[in-house]
Design a protein around this motif. Structure first.
Motif, short mmCIF file in Angstrom:
data_model
loop_
_atom_site.label_atom_id
_atom_site.label_comp_id
_atom_site.label_asym_id
_atom_site.label_seq_id
_atom_site.Cartn_x
_atom_site.Cartn_y
_atom_site.Cartn_z
N VAL A 69 -10.20 -7.49 -2.41
CA VAL A 69 -10.51 -8.03 -3.74
C VAL A 69 -10.23 -6.97 -4.79
O VAL A 69 -10.13 -5.78 -4.50
CB VAL A 69 -12.00 -8.42 -3.89
CG1 VAL A 69 -12.30 -9.70 -3.21
CG2 VAL A 69 -12.93 -7.31 -3.46
N HIS A 70 -10.18 -7.42 -6.02
CA HIS A 70 -10.06 -6.50 -7.13
C HIS A 70 -11.41 -5.81 -7.29
O HIS A 70 -12.45 -6.44 -7.13
CB HIS A 70 -9.68 -7.24 -8.40
CG HIS A 70 -9.31 -6.32 -9.51
ND1 HIS A 70 -10.18 -5.97 -10.50
CD2 HIS A 70 -8.15 -5.66 -9.75
CE1 HIS A 70 -9.57 -5.12 -11.32
NE2 HIS A 70 -8.35 -4.92 -10.90
N SER A 71 -11.40 -4.52 -7.61
CA SER A 71 -12.65 -3.76 -7.62
C SER A 71 -13.67 -4.36 -8.60
O SER A 71 -14.87 -4.33 -8.34
CB SER A 71 -12.39 -2.30 -7.96
OG SER A 71 -11.77 -2.22 -9.22
N GLU A 72 -13.19 -4.96 -9.69
CA GLU A 72 -14.13 -5.51 -10.66
C GLU A 72 -14.83 -6.76 -10.17
O GLU A 72 -15.91 -7.11 -10.64
CB GLU A 72 -13.39 -5.84 -11.96
CG GLU A 72 -13.31 -4.65 -12.87
CD GLU A 72 -12.38 -4.91 -14.04
OE1 GLU A 72 -12.23 -6.10 -14.42
OE2 GLU A 72 -11.81 -3.94 -14.56
N THR A 73 -14.20 -7.49 -9.26
CA THR A 73 -14.83 -8.73 -8.79
C THR A 73 -15.54 -8.52 -7.45
O THR A 73 -16.13 -9.45 -6.91
CB THR A 73 -13.79 -9.86 -8.65
OG1 THR A 73 -12.73 -9.39 -7.82
CG2 THR A 73 -13.25 -10.30 -9.99
N GLU A 92 -0.27 -5.65 -5.95
CA GLU A 92 -0.46 -7.02 -5.48
C GLU A 92 0.57 -7.93 -6.14
O GLU A 92 1.07 -7.63 -7.22
CB GLU A 92 -1.88 -7.51 -5.79
CG GLU A 92 -2.20 -7.61 -7.27
CD GLU A 92 -3.60 -8.16 -7.51
OE1 GLU A 92 -4.06 -8.96 -6.69
OE2 GLU A 92 -4.20 -7.78 -8.52
N PRO A 93 0.89 -9.05 -5.45
CA PRO A 93 1.89 -9.96 -6.01
C PRO A 93 1.32 -10.73 -7.22
O PRO A 93 0.15 -11.10 -7.23
CB PRO A 93 2.18 -10.93 -4.86
CG PRO A 93 1.02 -10.84 -3.96
CD PRO A 93 0.42 -9.48 -4.14
N VAL A 94 2.18 -10.92 -8.21
CA VAL A 94 1.77 -11.61 -9.43
C VAL A 94 2.75 -12.76 -9.66
O VAL A 94 3.93 -12.65 -9.35
CB VAL A 94 1.79 -10.62 -10.61
CG1 VAL A 94 1.52 -11.33 -11.92
CG2 VAL A 94 0.79 -9.51 -10.39
N SER A 149 -2.59 -2.43 -8.90
CA SER A 149 -3.89 -3.04 -9.11
C SER A 149 -4.98 -2.24 -8.41
O SER A 149 -4.73 -1.58 -7.40
CB SER A 149 -3.86 -4.47 -8.56
OG SER A 149 -5.08 -5.11 -8.77
N GLU A 150 -6.19 -2.30 -8.97
CA GLU A 150 -7.33 -1.60 -8.37
C GLU A 150 -7.93 -2.50 -7.30
O GLU A 150 -8.72 -3.39 -7.61
CB GLU A 150 -8.40 -1.31 -9.43
CG GLU A 150 -8.05 -0.19 -10.37
CD GLU A 150 -7.89 1.14 -9.66
OE1 GLU A 150 -8.70 1.43 -8.76
OE2 GLU A 150 -6.92 1.86 -9.97
N VAL A 166 0.85 -1.18 0.00
CA VAL A 166 0.00 0.00 0.00
C VAL A 166 0.89 1.24 0.00
O VAL A 166 1.75 1.39 0.87
CB VAL A 166 -0.91 0.02 1.25
CG1 VAL A 166 -1.83 1.23 1.22
CG2 VAL A 166 -1.72 -1.27 1.35
N TYR A 167 0.72 2.07 -1.00
CA TYR A 167 1.49 3.31 -1.08
C TYR A 167 0.58 4.46 -0.68
O TYR A 167 -0.43 4.71 -1.33
CB TYR A 167 2.05 3.50 -2.49
CG TYR A 167 3.04 2.42 -2.85
CD1 TYR A 167 4.40 2.57 -2.56
CD2 TYR A 167 2.61 1.24 -3.44
CE1 TYR A 167 5.30 1.55 -2.86
CE2 TYR A 167 3.50 0.22 -3.74
CZ TYR A 167 4.85 0.38 -3.46
OH TYR A 167 5.73 -0.61 -3.75
N LYS A 168 0.94 5.12 0.40
CA LYS A 168 0.07 6.17 0.91
C LYS A 168 0.44 7.51 0.30
O LYS A 168 1.54 7.71 -0.20
CB LYS A 168 0.16 6.22 2.44
CG LYS A 168 -0.46 4.98 3.08
CD LYS A 168 -0.27 4.94 4.58
CE LYS A 168 -1.07 6.02 5.29
NZ LYS A 168 -0.93 5.89 6.76
#
Lengths: 604, 407
Positions: free
Chosen positions: A506-510, A407-409, A485-486, A380-382
């Motif tokens: 969660v991802h905002s889309e899901t 997020e880690p990929v 990531s969103e 998290v980057y504030k």
């Protein structure tokens, strides 16, 4: 054991896809090299933890020294180094490989090359190991050795012409494997007179001996009394004992010298001091530089572990401390949840590692646990420039303070037969995968390459993969790094109260979909109570899904007969026991397993 | 003064096991029945020395199974033994359970002679399709014949057992059952809402949760060769409507609800069952019967072989003996007492246990009161009608009373 001719040593491991017969072959080799009689053999000598045996996998790397009298009449010392067989323990695998000079590659004669086979072979080749292919389960009716040989040559690029065709189960042609170990795997190199340089590939804690370090001596010699130093952790100690590995026992010897594999005990109290991959040297006469490849393994997955009975909190702490003595990768720190009380946020290498620890706590320490949904580590980057590693969703700062999140990929390789490619691509799509390419490794099989967010695969990806490919797909991954990531925090409100232990990222889309499924799942898990209970999913202050658990309407016992009050009372007591297994949140009782609901969202 | 005691006799036989029944019962041939009656009589004789002079029997209940499956002579012999071993009070309530289809005039004659003065007839429903569904052996007409014959033989205290929420039952069919039965004017009606019990065919068909509204695949009963599907259990709303209608309709016909599932005309509440709920002492005789004597609960073995062997070899037939603690007795007092619509008396509680109920259960009482499940009025604590519906959830709150703390 001292003074053994370096040219008569063979240090090797066995690599294989899961269930291709690694442990069985290891057993056979140990048996046939005459270290143990058949009667002494337990079915799988290497797997000596109860849990491992039940799961049929090897968790902790172990190693065995055996003596083989070859057809040329010479005696050879084999150090068979066992490697863990799961992606969670990838780093440990790589260190075990680094301790070897060669590897036997076991491939199932019916199933052929699988994703883990490939991943392990590449890992072995990365370490410059000579890989000797062996085709196992040749006695199966569905065995097709010619096809598998071709696959090994085409896909991996190894010469499989002379690959022994064996049945590790029956012992058929295992003799050929032993001969090939002598012929094809090189003897170790190294100078016994040089400064000590030894690779730690495992360690374990023993209550009598302290930490037992498993190592491969690359250069120099170590003996009792040597003052050793770990080059990364800087820990120093005097050697108390050195020795090698009998099957299931430690056999002390005079010294360990270049090329040998063995153990060292040195009054070390904690496995934290003896990190896998670190280099041991002589404190008085250190080597110039450490062996390459050391890294500190960090947990990838975090979850909250809480005692079901709050009074057992100190017991849980003790148990975690004991387990950590033996498992440097396990991390924990105390945390408090409004819903669950006092517990620990624990870090694991992966979901399997988590499950193993959870089971050991429950089984060996008799603890009844409530586990919250596992989470990966988000960055998290504030807006104020601060950077946070987020391991607990509850600690997510206010969205207004967040500049962006990462997020880690992972880079995933999925091997699948052509008929299921569509289904698997759909799955990866649903899990926010980014297609990287596909290669046909033979007419009907392909390797799919994807970049996938780790949080999409830690829960049930493997199960989903199996069910959508009727068990045919195999899968392996490695960390790629962090990507922007969103992401949003999804909160769950039960009876209008936010339940901290149920929040997840969660991802905002899901978010909408997950929120809806989560509410449905919780509706199933939470029994009816004396009043109606709304279950809501929210992102920030916005409610995105809702379900209702209707109030209980009937809860009456049937005829109470012949004065058998006790029977009725037992039923009531059972009901009360059921209540005890619930967590009181506000005035709602939530079953403990509901806290893992998020894991099962894709079941339907 | 003699102590009061209730007797329960268990007859574990029936003509055929009903599909919903999980009581200790089964079919048996005549030889086995006679063998059991002989054992029962021997057990009764055993009690003479301990009980005859010290206790007075206020009620007797012969339950099962289907006690009416025994011959008239067998019943008479059992009662002869009872009168030898025990002193039965003048005006004692003596009940026997009866299944329509097993009753003859001859039996009625013997029962009367044995001193039985109350019959409990298992009707369950007036709808023959529902009866077949339950696995009952009789039709409504069979019941009517039994009922009329019983009246002719002078039985003036009759209970009719009914079951609501039977698969396929509608509000209308249940209304029909209630009105048909009330027209006959039995003195007492038990109306239970069906519970799907584990280990019964119903459990196979409808499962533990017995989720309403789902058709299940049909598994024929052994003696039932018709191949239609099992009707669904009434849905929850119907089930509740049925339940509420029961109390309402029966009240209109002059039946007072005195317990969760029991209704009686004035003066005809079942004294034997009230005894259980008031924790009076009772002695259970026969296979699987339980007793409560001297703060101890005894459980006879439920294993037929062991029971027979125990009686013949004069060995102990208890499967379990529980010495009740104060805490046990307090729990029981509450969850049994609250089954009665009049509830429990606060003063009586304090008299029996030397502690105030409001002290022990302060939090629970407040919580249940606030939830509208329990009412406290002067001396009495009783369940609201909503509390009755979810009585188990209420009773659970009273388990494990906290007695050690300062109160």
């Amino acid at each position: 054991m001292s003074g053994i001719d370096q040219s008569k040593i063979r240090n090797f491991c066995i690599i294989a896809h899961i269930d291709h017969g690694k442990s069985t072959l290891a057993d056979r080799i140990i048996e046939m090299t005459g270290l143990l009689t058949s009667r002494e053999m337990q079915s799988q000598v290497l797997d000596n933890m109860e849990l491992e045996r039940e799961r049929g996998i090897t968790i902790k790397a172990q190693t065995v020294r055996t003596v083989y009298k070859a057809k040329n009449g010479e005696e050879y010392v084999f150090n068979l180094i066992d490697t863990p067989g799961h992606v969670d323990f990838n780093y440990e695998v790589s260190r075990s490989l680094a301790a070897c000079d060669g590897a036997i590659l076991v491939v199932d004669a019916a199933q052929g090359v699988e994703a883990q086979t490939l991943a392990n072979v590449y890992l072995a080749l990365d370490h410059d190991l000579d890989v000797v292919p062996v085709i196992n389960k040749i006695d199966l009716p569905s065995a097709d050795a010619d096809r598998v040989k071709e696959e090994i040559e085409d896909v991996i690029g190894l010469d499989a012409e002379d690959a022994p065709l064996i049945s590790a189960k029956t012992g058929l042609n295992v003799e050929d494997v032993l001969e090939q170990i002598v012929q094809k795997i090189p003897a170790p190199l190294g100078d016994s007179a040089a400064p000590l340089q030894a690779l730690i590939f495992d360690s374990l804690y023993d209550s009598y001996k302290g930490v037992i370090v498993f190592c491969r001596i690359k250069e120099g010699t170590v003996r009792k009394g040597t003052t050793i130093q770990m080059m990364a952790t800087k820990a120093k100690a005097d050697v108390v004992e050195v020795g090698y590995f009998g099957a299931g026992q430690f056999i002390p010897c005079e010294e360990l010298s270049a090329g040998m594999v063995g153990y060292i005990t040195a009054s070390l109290k904690n496995v934290k001091d003896t990190r896998v991959g670190d280099t041991i040297t002589n404190a008085q006469n250190p080597c110039a530089k450490p062996l390459p490849g050391y890294k500190k393994v960090n947990p990838m997955v975090y979850c909250g572990l809480y005692p079901a009975d709050g009074a057992k909190y100190p017991d849980l702490r003790d148990a975690l401390e004991k387990l950590q003595l033996n498992d440097a990768a396990l991390q924990f720190e105390a945390e408090t949840s409004v819903a669950l009380g006092f517990g620990f946020r624990c870090g694991f290498l992966g979901l399997l590692h988590l499950e193993i620890i959870q089971e050991r706590l429950e089984r060996e320490y008799n603890l009844d646990l409530v586990t919250t949904a596992p989470s990966v580590i988000y960055k998290v980057y504030k807006t104020n420039g601060e950077e946070i590693d987020l391991t607990n969703p509850t600690n997510l700062p206010d969205p207004a303070e967040i500049e962006y999140m990462e997020e880690p990929v992972v880079k995933a390789e999925i091997m699948v037969t052509s008929e299921f490619i569509g289904a698997i691509m759909d799955l990866c799509q649903e899990r926010r995968g980014i297609y990287q390419g596909m290669e046909y490794i033979e007419e009907k099989r392909a390797v799919l390459n994807y970049h996938l967010p780790l949080n999409e695969i830690i829960y049930d990806f493997f199960d989903a993969l199996k069910s959508r490919s009727r068990g045919y797909a195999s899968f392996d991954y490695e960390m790629l790094g962090y990507e922007k990531s969103e992401l949003v925090k999804l909160d769950i409100l039960i009876n209008k109260e936010e339940v901290d232990a149920l929040s997840f990222i969660v991802h905002s889309e899901t978010a909408y979909e997950r929120g809806r499924k989560m509410c449905e799942k919780l509706k199933e898990e939470i029994p009816r109570q004396l009043f109606e209970i709304p279950i809501q999913a929210a992102v920030g202050s916005k409610i995105i899904a809702r379900e209702t658990v209707r109030a209980m309407r009937k809860d009456v016992l049937a005829k109470c007969y012949g004065g058998d009050i006790s029977r009725k009372k037992k039923l009531l007591e059972k009901q009360k026991e059921g209540k005890k297994r619930m967590r009181q949140v506000g005035n709602v009782e939530i079953p403990q397993k509901a806290f893992m609901s998020v894991l099962k969202l894709d079941e339907d | 003064m003699k102590k009061e005691l209730e007797l329960y006799l268990h007859i574990p036989f029936c003509a055929r096991k009903c599909a919903y029944c999980d009581f200790l019962s089964g079919t048996a041939d005549e030889k086995m029945q006679q063998e059991y009656v002989d054992a029962l009589i021997r057990e009764i004789h055993e009690y003479r020395s301990v009980y005859h002079d010290k206790y007075e029997i206020t009620t007797i209940f012969v339950g099962g199974g289907t006690p009416s499956i025994l011959t008239g002579t067998q019943i008479l012999k059992i009662f002869e033994a009872l009168y030898q071993s025990f002193q039965v009070a003048e005006g004692a309530e003596i009940t026997m359970e009866v299944n329509p289809g097993t009753v003859t005039n001859e039996k009625l004659h013997f029962w009367k002679q044995a001193g039985i003065n109350r019959l409990s007839i298992g009707l369950q429903s007036v709808n023959n399709e529902e009866l077949r569904m339950l696995g009952r052996i009789h039709t409504y007409q069979d019941f009517l014949n039994t009922y009329k014959a019983a009246r002719e033989y002078g039985f003036q205290n009759i209970n009719v057992d009914l079951i609501s929420a039977i698969p396929g039952q509608t509000l209308e069919s249940w209304k029909k059952t209630l009105s048909t039965v009330t027209e006959l004017e039995p003195e007492h009606i038990s109306a239970y809402s069906l519970i799907v019990e584990e280990g019964t065919p119903f459990y196979q068909w409808y499962g533990s949760s017995a989720e309403a509204g789902e058709e299940k695949e049909y598994y024929p009963l052994p003696s039932d060769k018709k191949g239609d599907t099992h009707p669904a259990l009434p849905d929850e709303d119907t089930e509740r409507a049925i339940y509420e209608l029961t109390a309402e309709l029966l009240a209109q016909s002059g039946y007072n609800r005195y317990e969760i599932s029991n209704y009686a005309k004035k003066g005809y509440a079942c004294r034997h069952n009230l005894g259980y709920w008031e924790r009076k002492e009772y002695l259970g005789i026969g296979l699987g019967a339980s007793s409560l004597v001297n703060h101890t609960r005894y459980h006879n073995t439920t294993d037929y072989e062991k029971y027979m062997e125990g009686i013949i070899e004069q060995k102990e037939i208890y499967e379990e003996v529980e010495k009740l603690t104060l805490s046990d007795e307090i729990e029981e007092y509450i969850f049994l007492g609250l089954r009665k619509t009049e509830g429990i008396s606060v003063k009586e509680f304090e008299r029996q246990f030397g502690k105030g109920i409001t002290d022990i259960y302060k939090e629970e009482l407040e919580k249940l009161g606030a939830a509208g499940l329990l009412i406290g009025s002067w001396d009495r604590l009783y369940l609201t009608s909503r509390g009755i519906n979810v009585s188990n959830a209420v009773f659970v709150e009273f388990l494990d009373p906290c007695l050690n703390e300062e109160i």
